[in-house]
Structure formats: structure tokens, C-alpha cells
Scaffold this motif. Structure first.
Motif, short mmCIF file in Angstrom:
data_model
loop_
_atom_site.label_atom_id
_atom_site.label_comp_id
_atom_site.label_asym_id
_atom_site.label_seq_id
_atom_site.Cartn_x
_atom_site.Cartn_y
_atom_site.Cartn_z
N PRO A 60 0.80 -1.22 0.00
CA PRO A 60 0.00 0.00 0.00
C PRO A 60 0.84 1.28 0.00
N PHE A 61 2.13 1.19 -0.35
CA PHE A 61 3.01 2.35 -0.28
C PHE A 61 2.96 3.19 -1.55
N GLY A 62 2.82 2.54 -2.69
CA GLY A 62 2.71 3.24 -3.95
C GLY A 62 2.03 2.37 -4.99
N TYR A 63 0.93 2.87 -5.55
CA TYR A 63 0.19 2.12 -6.57
C TYR A 63 -0.74 3.08 -7.29
N THR A 64 -1.35 2.62 -8.37
CA THR A 64 -2.31 3.44 -9.09
C THR A 64 -3.71 2.88 -8.87
N ASP A 65 -4.68 3.79 -8.68
CA ASP A 65 -6.05 3.35 -8.46
C ASP A 65 -6.76 3.14 -9.80
N LYS A 66 -8.07 2.93 -9.73
CA LYS A 66 -8.85 2.64 -10.94
C LYS A 66 -8.85 3.82 -11.91
N ASN A 67 -8.61 5.02 -11.38
CA ASN A 67 -8.56 6.21 -12.24
C ASN A 67 -7.14 6.54 -12.69
#
Length: 300
Positions: A60-67
Motif C-alpha cells: 500500500p506504499f505506492g500504486y495506481t487506483d482505478k482512475n
């Protein structure tokens, strides 16, 4: 009588060319040194821009969401650092967020392309030879993600010495990511196993689900993060052993010899604002990513 010596015309011209060459050399040598001596805070103050790196594969430190927007605790931590920079410099500072990979995260700092990288990087003495780190902001450790049906068989803390000695390439396949502490430190513990590179934790979980590999070795929280991101059923998997096999302190990557910059980053990490931010993400009851609850879901 005073004698006058007249230098040949071509010799005078040669001296002029030599002088120009020496001046050119001095400028060539000195200007990069002056640029290199500029501190991070001086650079940010001059440009009005903080250039920071995050990962998109370290949930959960760095990721891209659905947008396709960058999310994560480390992303929010960098934004908090930006806010404190604005207060210290007494001017608006633009945040230029760039994505980094396992391969380039250190070189981006070493070459001055980024001022800071915050994601899920373990602090090690070897890495401190080329970069500096902030104080730790999270502690995790290497665990093994296995299918629930294989949990007892593949838990190294529950296997006897005889069972461990029988591990061979033809009966256990371990998925791992290159360029991680799992690759550097944990892989030698099971030299007889068949180690298979996976492109990402998402790829590893796909292979684990389809029984192409027996387990994935990585930091426990990142494995849980990928299960969460992929919407997997936690009960179909288990993290073993219950206590990590190693302890990994995560810190932000900083350029070497940047003491004042490091002080500001460390003060941000120890601030009350960051304590609140940490709880917003990881509190077991109210956090966006209550990893302790997720870990309990991945148990029988």
C-alpha cells in the motif's frame, strides 16, 4: 643598452590560443563542480520544484487506483514533506511525482534526477554505500505466500531438518523479484529450491493461483497489498511463517551528503502529522489498509 626581443608573430598567436584553451578547460571543470555542490534545498528553493519518485507496484506504499491516479502511504508522505518544505522556504513548491522501478530507483537519486524516493525500500549497509536514507517509517520482513492447502508443508518453521534437507528443484519452486532483499539475502537460504523470477507480485500471485509455482517470497505487507489490490480471497492463501524470517526497515532514499535535506525529511517522519497519516493508512480498525486484519484473514 636595453635589448628588445620581438617574438615571432606565430608564437604570439600560439600563446593566445593556449590561453583560450586553458580558460575553456577551467570553465568546463568548474561549472559542473559548482552545479554538483548545490544542495537539495538550494535546488528546490531555486527551481520551486520538488522532484520525487514513487513506485506503482508496492501496495500500500505506492500504486495506481482505478482512475490511474497515484495512491499510497508513501505518496501521502511525500506530499507532507512538500508542505513542510513550503513552510521552511516560505514559498509555494510544486511537487513533480515520477514513477521509479526496482532497477532505476537508486540511480535516479545518484544521478540527481530525483531529490527523494519514498516507497518500500529496505535500508541496508550495501545500499548506504551509494545513497543515504531517512530514518525508518515502517518495518516489515520476508514471508512466504503459499496456497492454503500447502501451508503446513511449506512453512519452514514447522518443517524438520530432514524435511528441509529434502527440498530439491523438482519439488519446490519459489517465485521472487530481482533487485530486492529477497533476492540478495533470502535466496541463499534455500539454494536447492528452484528459484523463478516473476515480473511483479501480481504476476507471482497469478502463477501461484494456477500452481505454476509453490510460493512467493517477498515482504509480507507487500504480498498482502497485492492480494488486496487484486481482490483475491485472503482465505485461499496464507503467509508463512507467522513471524517474518527477516526484518526490513523501510526508509526514503536520499542523495548522499544532504544533511539539511535529510533533517527536514526525518522531522517530517517523526511529526505528529505523519503519525496521523500513518494511522489513516494502517490503523487496525479504521485504516485504509489495516494490514494486521488482512494478515489474520490469511490464516486458518
Amino acid at each position: 643598452m636595453t635589448e628588445h626581443f620581438n617574438l615571432p608573430k606565430n608564437l604570439t598567436q600560439m600563446n593566445k590560443k593556449l590561453a583560450v584553451s586553458l580558460l575553456t578547460l577551467l570553465f568546463t571543470v568548474n561549472f559542473p563542480l559548482l552545479g554538483w555542490a548545490e544542495t537539495v534545498l538550494e535546488k528546490v528553493n531555486r527551481t520551486g520544484v520538488l522532484t520525487a519518485g514513487v513506485r506503482t507496484d508496492a501496495v500500500p506504499f505506492g500504486y495506481t487506483d482505478k482512475n490511474n491516479a497515484l495512491q499510497g502511504y508513501s505518496v501521502d508522505l511525500i506530499k507532507l514533506i512538500q508542505q513542510r518544505l513550503e513552510k521552511q522556504l516560505n514559498k509555494p513548491i510544486k511537487l513533480d511525482l515520477k514513477t521509479v522501478t526496482l532497477k532505476n530507483r537508486f540511480t535516479q537519486i545518484e544521478t540527481g534526477q530525483l531529490d527523494i524516493v519514498c516507497e518500500a525500500t529496505s535500508i541496508t549497509p550495501e545500499r548506504e554505500e551509494t545513497v543515504d536514507f531517512s530514518i525508518p517509517y515502517f518495518t516489515s520482513g520476508i514471508q512466504l505466500l503459499v496456497r492454503e492447502a500447502d501451508a503446513e508443508r511449506l512453512d519452514p518453521t514447522k518443517a524438520s531438518e530432514t524435511q528441509l534437507e529434502t527440498i530439491q528443484e523438482n519439488n519446490i519452486t519459489v517465485g521472487f523479484l530481482l533487485g530486492t532483499t529477497t533476492d540478495d539475502e533470502f535466496r541463499p537460504i534455500y539454494p536447492e529450491a528452484k528459484w523463478q523470477v516473476v515480473g511483479s507480485r501480481a504476476d507471482g500471485i497469478r502463477r501461484l493461483r494456477s500452481e505454476e509455482i509453490d510460493l512467493i517470497a517477498s515482504d509480507g505487507i507487500l504480498l498482502l497489498g497485492e492480494l488486496w489490490e487484486q481482490g483475491e480471497d485472503f482465505k485461499a492463501f496464507r503467509l508463512v511463517p507467522e513471524q517474518p524470517l527477516t526484518f526490513e526497515n523501510y526508509g526514503c532514499i536520499l542523495p548522499q551528503n544532504s544533511a539539511q535535506w535529510g533533517t527536514l525529511v526525518n522531522q517530517t517522519i517523526t511529526s505528529q502529522e505523519n503519525t496521523q497519516l500513518w494511522n489513516q493508512w494502517f490503523d487496525p480498525k479504521t485504516g485504509r489498509f489495516p494490514y494486521q486484519r488482512f494478515q489474520s484473514k490469511a490464516k486458518p
